[in-house]
Write an enzyme that holds these catalytic residues in place. Structure first.
Site, short mmCIF file in Angstrom:
data_model
loop_
_atom_site.label_atom_id
_atom_site.label_comp_id
_atom_site.label_asym_id
_atom_site.label_seq_id
_atom_site.Cartn_x
_atom_site.Cartn_y
_atom_site.Cartn_z
N ASN A 11 -3.39 41.60 52.44
CA ASN A 11 -4.59 41.06 51.82
C ASN A 11 -4.30 39.61 51.49
O ASN A 11 -3.62 39.31 50.52
CB ASN A 11 -4.92 41.86 50.54
N TRP A 12 -4.79 38.72 52.34
CA TRP A 12 -4.45 37.30 52.18
C TRP A 12 -5.20 36.63 51.02
O TRP A 12 -4.90 35.51 50.66
CB TRP A 12 -4.74 36.55 53.48
N LYS A 13 -6.20 37.34 50.51
CA LYS A 13 -7.03 36.75 49.44
C LYS A 13 -7.57 35.39 49.89
O LYS A 13 -7.76 35.18 51.08
CB LYS A 13 -6.23 36.65 48.14
N HIS A 101 -12.06 45.74 45.42
CA HIS A 101 -10.84 45.13 44.88
C HIS A 101 -11.08 44.71 43.43
O HIS A 101 -12.16 44.24 43.09
CB HIS A 101 -10.42 43.92 45.73
N GLU A 103 -10.21 42.21 41.85
CA GLU A 103 -10.61 40.80 41.66
C GLU A 103 -12.11 40.64 41.87
O GLU A 103 -12.74 39.76 41.30
CB GLU A 103 -9.80 39.90 42.61
N GLU A 170 -4.53 50.64 43.43
CA GLU A 170 -3.94 49.40 42.96
C GLU A 170 -4.12 49.29 41.45
O GLU A 170 -5.20 48.89 40.99
CB GLU A 170 -4.62 48.19 43.61
N GLY A 176 -0.09 41.13 41.26
CA GLY A 176 0.39 39.78 41.02
C GLY A 176 1.29 39.62 39.80
O GLY A 176 1.58 38.50 39.38
N SER A 214 2.00 44.18 43.67
CA SER A 214 3.36 43.62 43.60
C SER A 214 4.35 44.26 44.56
O SER A 214 5.55 44.33 44.26
CB SER A 214 3.91 43.70 42.16
N GLY A 235 -0.46 41.92 48.84
CA GLY A 235 -1.15 40.65 48.60
C GLY A 235 -0.24 39.46 48.88
O GLY A 235 -0.02 39.09 50.05
P1 PGA Z 1 -0.12 41.56 45.13
O1 PGA Z 1 -1.68 41.86 45.42
O2 PGA Z 1 0.66 42.26 46.20
O3 PGA Z 1 -0.02 40.07 45.19
O4 PGA Z 1 0.17 42.11 43.78
C1 PGA Z 1 -2.11 43.09 45.91
C2 PGA Z 1 -3.61 43.07 46.09
O5 PGA Z 1 -4.27 42.38 45.30
O6 PGA Z 1 -4.14 43.72 46.99
#
Ligand code: PGA
Length: 253
Positions: A11-13, A101, A103, A170, A176, A214, A235
């Site tokens: 997931n490159w965001k 997600h 976010e 998640e 993060g 993470s 991520g």
């Molecule tokens: P992260 O993000 O691996 O940076 O914790 C995971 C995600 O948001 O899908």
């Protein structure tokens, strides 16, 4: 470890531009080199929308599937400034889309809105990576399983093509932060998600359930001992080909 397909999803965001296409190419090269050894892996990169079409026209890799990270709830076209529909993603060549997600939940995506997005995406025959997870407060209050149940029941219907829905568990407090759940907690949560999904949506098979939050090269070996985990949504560590490849390698060590 089972013989089931293992998913490694990036997931490159909101990271990555045209220069980042070299990351995809390096992962492709890794897949070519190790194709025999890793034939039970499914690698999916959910990149910024701007890169999807380019991947499909210039870089097509039979080892990597490409996905998006969100879509609008409206099925096709409409006066929704700045939005992208599932049909546009499909048209650009996406095969998967991340929905729900945390976010995006933090920006206002409710279970109901996510349900509409899932419907639109399924309508376009996209595969869904459906994210669920509890906040730290919900965990502390002992509400994790209840939250997960509500998120699943609130956004998924028995009528959907459930084979096209992959669940990504998640924990919000893990994304993060470098923090991950304890092994026993994970086992319990994964068993719960699978049995609740199977029971409530009356499917004959257990769903594919991934862990996200993470995941990195140092902790991946902890997860590989948990057979209930069918793969990972990665991520930050997926934005570097070295880190992403090392996660896959270390998973099998
Ligand atoms: P992260 O993000 O691996 O940076 O914790 C995971 C995600 O948001 O899908």
């Amino acid at each position: 470890m089972t013989n089931k397909l293992k998913y490694f999803i990036g997931n490159w965001k909101m990271f990555g531009d045209f220069s980042s296409l070299k990351i995809i190419y390096q992962i492709h090269r890794f897949c070519v080199r190790f194709k025999r050894r890793h034939k039970k892996n499914k690698i999916i990169l959910c990149v910024p929308t701007t890169l999807i079409y380019y991947f499909n026209t210039k870089l097509k890799s039979k080892f990597i599937s490409i996905g998006a990270q969100n879509c609008h709830s409206h099925k096709t076209y409409g006066p929704f400034t700045g939005s992208v529909s599932a049909s546009m993603l499909k048209n650009a060549g996406a095969k998967y889309v991340i929905l729900g997600h945390s976010e995006n939940r933090a920006e206002g995506d409710t279970n109901q809105l996510i349900k509409k997005k899932i419907e639109s995406a399924l309508n376009q025959k996209l595969n869904i990576i459906f994210c669920i997870g509890e906040t730290f407060k919900e965990k502390r209050d002992g509400k994790t399983l209840l939250i997960l149940k509500n998120q699943m029941r609130g956004s998924v219907s028995k009528k959907y093509d459930l084979k096209k829905i992959i669940i990504a568990y998640e924990p919000v407090w893990s994304i993060g932060t470098g923090k991950i759940p304890k092994i026993q907690e994970l086992k319990k949560t994964f068993k719960y998600i699978k049995s609740e999904f199977k029971k409530n949506f009356r499917t004959t098979t257990f769903p594919t359930v991934l862990y996200g939050g993470s995941v990195n090269v140092n902790n991946i070996s902890i997860f590989s001992s948990i057979s209930e985990i069918d793969g990972f949504l990665v991520g930050e560590a997926s934005q570097s080909s070295e880190k992403f490849i090392d996660i896959i390698k270390n998973y099998y060590k």
